[in-house]
Design a protein around this motif. Structure first.
Motif, mmCIF file in Angstrom:
data_model
loop_
_atom_site.group_PDB
_atom_site.id
_atom_site.type_symbol
_atom_site.label_atom_id
_atom_site.label_comp_id
_atom_site.label_asym_id
_atom_site.label_seq_id
_atom_site.Cartn_x
_atom_site.Cartn_y
_atom_site.Cartn_z
ATOM 1 N N GLN A 352 0.805 -0.954 0.018
ATOM 2 C CA GLN A 352 0.089 0.069 -0.173
ATOM 3 C C GLN A 352 0.754 1.195 0.053
ATOM 4 O O GLN A 352 0.506 2.303 -0.562
ATOM 5 C CB GLN A 352 -1.058 0.030 1.341
ATOM 6 N N HIS A 353 2.024 1.149 0.420
ATOM 7 C CA HIS A 353 2.882 2.400 0.793
ATOM 8 C C HIS A 353 4.347 2.167 0.061
ATOM 9 O O HIS A 353 5.028 3.116 0.225
ATOM 10 C CB HIS A 353 3.095 2.463 2.297
ATOM 11 N N ALA A 354 4.099 1.353 -1.076
ATOM 12 C CA ALA A 354 5.599 1.412 -1.757
ATOM 13 C C ALA A 354 5.695 2.249 -2.619
ATOM 14 O O ALA A 354 6.773 2.237 -3.442
ATOM 15 C CB ALA A 354 5.725 -0.094 -2.220
ATOM 16 N N ASP A 355 4.638 3.025 -3.250
ATOM 17 C CA ASP A 355 4.763 3.899 -4.243
ATOM 18 C C ASP A 355 5.145 3.445 -5.534
ATOM 19 O O ASP A 355 6.097 4.249 -6.272
ATOM 20 C CB ASP A 355 5.695 5.297 -3.649
ATOM 21 N N GLY A 356 4.651 2.140 -5.636
ATOM 22 C CA GLY A 356 5.091 1.634 -7.122
ATOM 23 C C GLY A 356 6.290 0.707 -7.251
ATOM 24 O O GLY A 356 6.673 0.227 -8.167
ATOM 25 N N GLY A 416 -0.850 -7.969 15.852
ATOM 26 C CA GLY A 416 -1.070 -7.868 14.326
ATOM 27 C C GLY A 416 -1.179 -6.559 13.911
ATOM 28 O O GLY A 416 -1.290 -6.258 12.597
ATOM 29 N N THR A 417 -0.781 -5.556 14.831
ATOM 30 C CA THR A 417 -0.662 -3.869 14.592
ATOM 31 C C THR A 417 0.482 -3.470 13.916
ATOM 32 O O THR A 417 1.658 -3.575 14.638
ATOM 33 C CB THR A 417 -1.050 -3.264 15.512
ATOM 34 N N VAL A 418 0.402 -3.128 12.935
ATOM 35 C CA VAL A 418 1.658 -2.375 12.525
ATOM 36 C C VAL A 418 2.165 -0.860 13.330
ATOM 37 O O VAL A 418 1.363 -0.119 13.423
ATOM 38 C CB VAL A 418 1.523 -1.661 10.947
ATOM 39 N N VAL A 419 3.422 -1.177 14.002
ATOM 40 C CA VAL A 419 3.631 -0.147 14.951
ATOM 41 C C VAL A 419 4.597 0.687 14.381
ATOM 42 O O VAL A 419 4.750 2.053 14.916
ATOM 43 C CB VAL A 419 3.992 -0.965 16.224
ATOM 44 N N GLN A 420 5.422 0.456 13.548
ATOM 45 C CA GLN A 420 6.369 1.264 12.862
ATOM 46 C C GLN A 420 7.001 0.686 11.440
ATOM 47 O O GLN A 420 6.816 -0.505 11.210
ATOM 48 C CB GLN A 420 7.414 1.581 13.693
ATOM 49 N N ALA A 421 7.530 1.500 10.762
ATOM 50 C CA ALA A 421 8.049 1.014 9.383
ATOM 51 C C ALA A 421 9.411 1.800 8.950
ATOM 52 O O ALA A 421 9.402 2.951 9.387
ATOM 53 C CB ALA A 421 7.006 0.997 8.268
ATOM 54 N N HIS A 422 10.247 1.233 8.355
ATOM 55 C CA HIS A 422 11.260 1.668 7.925
ATOM 56 C C HIS A 422 11.314 1.721 6.372
ATOM 57 O O HIS A 422 11.033 0.501 6.001
ATOM 58 C CB HIS A 422 12.836 1.116 8.217
ATOM 59 N N LEU A 423 11.598 2.574 5.722
ATOM 60 C CA LEU A 423 11.367 2.508 4.186
ATOM 61 C C LEU A 423 12.784 3.419 3.606
ATOM 62 O O LEU A 423 12.940 4.422 4.039
ATOM 63 C CB LEU A 423 10.141 3.484 3.779
ATOM 64 N N SER A 424 13.349 2.672 2.834
ATOM 65 C CA SER A 424 14.287 3.198 2.006
ATOM 66 C C SER A 424 14.201 2.786 0.354
ATOM 67 O O SER A 424 15.413 2.896 -0.400
ATOM 68 C CB SER A 424 15.666 2.596 2.465
ATOM 69 N N THR A 425 13.246 2.604 -0.082
ATOM 70 C CA THR A 425 12.895 2.508 -1.538
ATOM 71 C C THR A 425 13.243 3.751 -2.365
ATOM 72 O O THR A 425 13.065 4.617 -1.656
ATOM 73 C CB THR A 425 11.236 1.890 -1.771
ATOM 74 N N ARG A 426 13.482 3.477 -3.568
ATOM 75 C CA ARG A 426 13.773 4.620 -4.398
ATOM 76 C C ARG A 426 12.970 4.309 -5.780
ATOM 77 O O ARG A 426 12.649 3.297 -6.034
ATOM 78 C CB ARG A 426 15.300 4.719 -4.778
ATOM 79 N N GLU A 427 12.550 5.729 -6.010
ATOM 80 C CA GLU A 427 11.794 5.689 -7.540
ATOM 81 C C GLU A 427 12.561 5.844 -8.641
ATOM 82 O O GLU A 427 13.601 6.527 -8.810
ATOM 83 C CB GLU A 427 10.789 6.797 -7.278
ATOM 84 N N ALA A 428 12.344 4.848 -9.667
ATOM 85 C CA ALA A 428 13.139 4.683 -10.929
ATOM 86 C C ALA A 428 12.940 6.097 -11.768
ATOM 87 O O ALA A 428 11.391 6.328 -11.574
ATOM 88 C CB ALA A 428 12.814 3.635 -11.647
ATOM 89 N N ALA A 429 13.567 6.565 -12.444
ATOM 90 C CA ALA A 429 13.389 7.738 -13.167
ATOM 91 C C ALA A 429 12.642 7.478 -14.451
ATOM 92 O O ALA A 429 12.494 8.416 -15.552
ATOM 93 C CB ALA A 429 14.436 8.530 -13.483
ATOM 94 N N GLY A 430 12.730 6.146 -14.829
ATOM 95 C CA GLY A 430 12.146 5.595 -16.073
ATOM 96 C C GLY A 430 13.018 5.405 -17.175
ATOM 97 O O GLY A 430 12.693 5.443 -18.345
ATOM 98 N N SER A 431 14.463 5.556 -17.030
ATOM 99 C CA SER A 431 15.266 5.344 -17.923
ATOM 100 C C SER A 431 16.337 4.504 -17.322
ATOM 101 O O SER A 431 16.457 4.354 -16.167
ATOM 102 C CB SER A 431 15.914 6.650 -18.170
ATOM 103 N N THR A 432 16.988 3.773 -18.465
ATOM 104 C CA THR A 432 18.068 2.938 -17.943
ATOM 105 C C THR A 432 19.324 3.142 -19.036
ATOM 106 O O THR A 432 19.076 3.708 -20.001
ATOM 107 C CB THR A 432 17.850 1.386 -18.293
ATOM 108 N N ARG A 433 20.439 2.801 -18.530
ATOM 109 C CA ARG A 433 21.734 3.074 -19.482
ATOM 110 C C ARG A 433 22.527 1.806 -19.728
ATOM 111 O O ARG A 433 22.567 1.027 -18.522
ATOM 112 C CB ARG A 433 22.576 4.032 -18.673
ATOM 113 N N THR A 434 23.126 1.899 -20.859
ATOM 114 C CA THR A 434 23.967 0.721 -20.795
ATOM 115 C C THR A 434 25.222 1.022 -20.353
ATOM 116 O O THR A 434 25.747 2.082 -20.519
ATOM 117 C CB THR A 434 24.448 0.319 -22.391
#
Length: 540
Positions: A352-356, A416-434
């Motif tokens: 739900q909170h992964a932002d894609g 079973g209650t979510v009490v805290q979370a650590h998030l360090s995901t990054r959003e891809a800019a939509g481009s890749t490089r060789t």
């Protein structure tokens, strides 16, 4: 969102006024020891950075009493006769002390810390020879292996109840720990986000490696006070306390749920630049903050933005390390949450909170707690207070393998209650490089290109990186009496099973192909071993 800037960030000192300054404007608040070159043990690489990372935040407020490195760290500073030498130097000369180096514990629960020089014919600080907490020290950080053991018949009481004469908290490890420069720095980063001393130590250590077991102990005249201190203390106090009771917590891995990746990525992934204010706003929505709570937020030059609403906290820090505290955990329920149910509940929250971000479940670990009396008349049974589920970010199915990056860690209490979370995901800019390292160069014969370089083999690349590490350690440990060749020959190195993997390392705004493994250095039956990450870029 209005930013309130601070040059220094919040102070960890209690509200009481400090005592009069001694020489050089020190107030007896903190000091540190770090050893990389030992009298009779294998060298380490990162202990100086570890200790200075811990000191750096504190020295914004008052200067350190001391920092003894390598040969400056000697036995006298750890034993009662001289541990407050000249009212300035030694373990008991400051309120908080940090030691980074080798550590080990024998079968009787006696802790040994090898040092950098011989004094009085000895070069090990030994817990059974210590007596601290009757003068100044209340917070003792042992950034070493096996310093605060809690399993296999060991307890903090067994090791530290004798030496401790009034200190409030002890920090260390149940397990062998990674030689890393980041423990001290990350501890304050977590604390500045709003975490307690205990949580900050456990979470900083877990950022570095999920396979180690950080531990924290607190004392008090009653079980309730010791447990409360363990779960809530986040300021340095000068007042000593009775250690009639000890309470301690530790992280311990329950299960690994992801097979190591073997597919080498072919492209680098460009990551979207960070927007810390937007990160904090998203966390505020996640925590159901009222709009007014984010109208003003604290930001400091170290790069931590934070806000709170009642007992809910949100923060974002350098390297996109975000933290949200959503609820007070119900620690009265001590029935351990089933792994399958924990993963299902955590996955629903993470997705739900992964932002894609693409996610794959990686591992499950527990927050454990126990307590007992100093005199040994009462000793509890360990209980699991929380279950933490870690998810790893992937790009096209290939995981990020940098520790503490590209993760979502969800903590659930036994309800079973979510009490805290650590998030360090990054959003891809939509481009890749060789990667430039695999681009075919010109042949020198007109427009025809030469043969493109083959992708680097992970095993060969890791072997080369390990060789460079060995050469570095040989130089660190050498001197006029110990040539580098002798140091190199003494190193005994083996791979830690199950830790070799390939995937993406994140650096700046780029995720690039790399391989990583963990090695253990030291004789297999030695009390003094350490572990190191070996990292090899496969293409850039």
């Amino acid at each position: 969102m209005r930013m309130i800037y601070s040059d220094r960030g919040p102070s960890p000192l209690d509200s009481g006024k400090p005592g009069a300054a001694g020489r050089d404007s020190t107030f007896g608040w903190w000091g540190a020891f770090s050893i990389q070159k030992f009298v009779n043990q294998n060298p380490l690489s990162h202990t100086h950075e570890d200790a200075t990372g811990w000191l750096a935040y504190l020295q914004q407020f008052y200067d350190r009493n001391f920092w003894f490195a390598d040969g400056g760290a000697q036995v006298w500073a750890y034993e009662q006769a001289y541990d407050n030498w000249q009212d300035r130097y030694g373990v008991d000369a400051v309120v908080a002390v940090y030691h980074s180096g080798h550590g080990g514990m024998d079968g009787n629960g006696v802790f040994f810390a090898p040092l950098g020089a011989v004094w009085d014919g000895r070069s090990d600080a030994v817990s059974s020879n210590m007596a601290f907490g009757d003068e100044k020290v209340n917070y003792v950080f042992w950034s070493t292996c096996n310093s605060v053991r809690v399993l296999d018949g060991h307890t903090p009481i067994r090791t530290w109840a004798g030496p401790n004469l009034g200190s409030r908290m002890l920090f260390g490890f149940e397990s062998t720990s990674i030689d890393s420069p980041d423990y001290g720095r990350k501890f304050w980063e977590k604390w500045r986000a709003g975490q307690t001393f205990c949580d900050a130590w456990l979470n900083a250590s877990w950022d570095i490696y999920h396979g180690q077991a950080p531990s924290v102990a607190a004392t008090g005249p009653t079980q309730a006070e010791a447990t409360n201190r363990l779960g809530s203390e986040r300021n340095f106090f000068r007042e000593h306390v009775s250690d009639a009771w000890y309470a301690w917590r530790w992280y311990y891995a329950r299960s690994s749920l992801r097979e190591a990746a073997t597919v080498v990525p072919e492209l680098t992934v460009q990551l979207a630049p960070r927007d810390p204010s937007a990160e904090l706003a998203r966390l505020g929505r996640l925590a159901d903050f009222p709009q007014a709570a984010l109208q003003e937020v604290q930001v400091e030059r170290q790069g931590v933005l934070s806000a709170n609403s009642g007992d809910r906290y949100v923060a974002t820090a350098p390297l996109a390390a975000r933290w949200v505290r959503l609820a007070e955990a119900n620690h009265r329920n001590t029935e351990q949450l089933d792994t399958g149910r924990a993963v299902d509940l955590a996955r629903a929250f993470a997705e739900q909170h992964a932002d894609g971000a693409e996610l794959v479940v990686e591992s499950v670990h527990d927050l454990w707690q126990n307590s007992g009396t100093k005199d040994g008349s009462r000793l509890g049974e360990p209980v699991s207070l929380e279950t933490h589920v870690t998810f790893r970010q992937t790009f096209d199915g290939i995981p990020v393998i940098t520790p503490g990056r590209g993760e979502i860690r969800v903590a659930l209490d036994n309800d079973g209650t979510v009490v805290q979370a650590h998030l360090s995901t990054r959003e891809a800019a939509g481009s890749t490089r060789t990667p430039s390292s695999v681009v075919a160069p010109p042949s020198g014969e007109g427009p025809r290109a030469a043969v493109a370089p083959l992708p680097r083999d992970p095993a060969e690349s890791l072997a080369a990186a390990q060789l460079r590490l060995v050469e570095h350690l040989a130089v660190v440990g050498s001197d006029a009496e110990r040539p580098a060749d002798d140091v190199r020959r003494r190193l005994e190195i083996r791979d830690v099973p199950g830790t070799s993997q390939v995937g993406y390392e994140i650096e700046g705004n780029e995720a690039f192909p790399a391989a990583r493994k963990l090695i253990e250095i030291g004789q297999a039956d030695s009390m003094f071993r350490t572990r190191r990450w070996v990292v090899a870029p496969l293409a850039r």
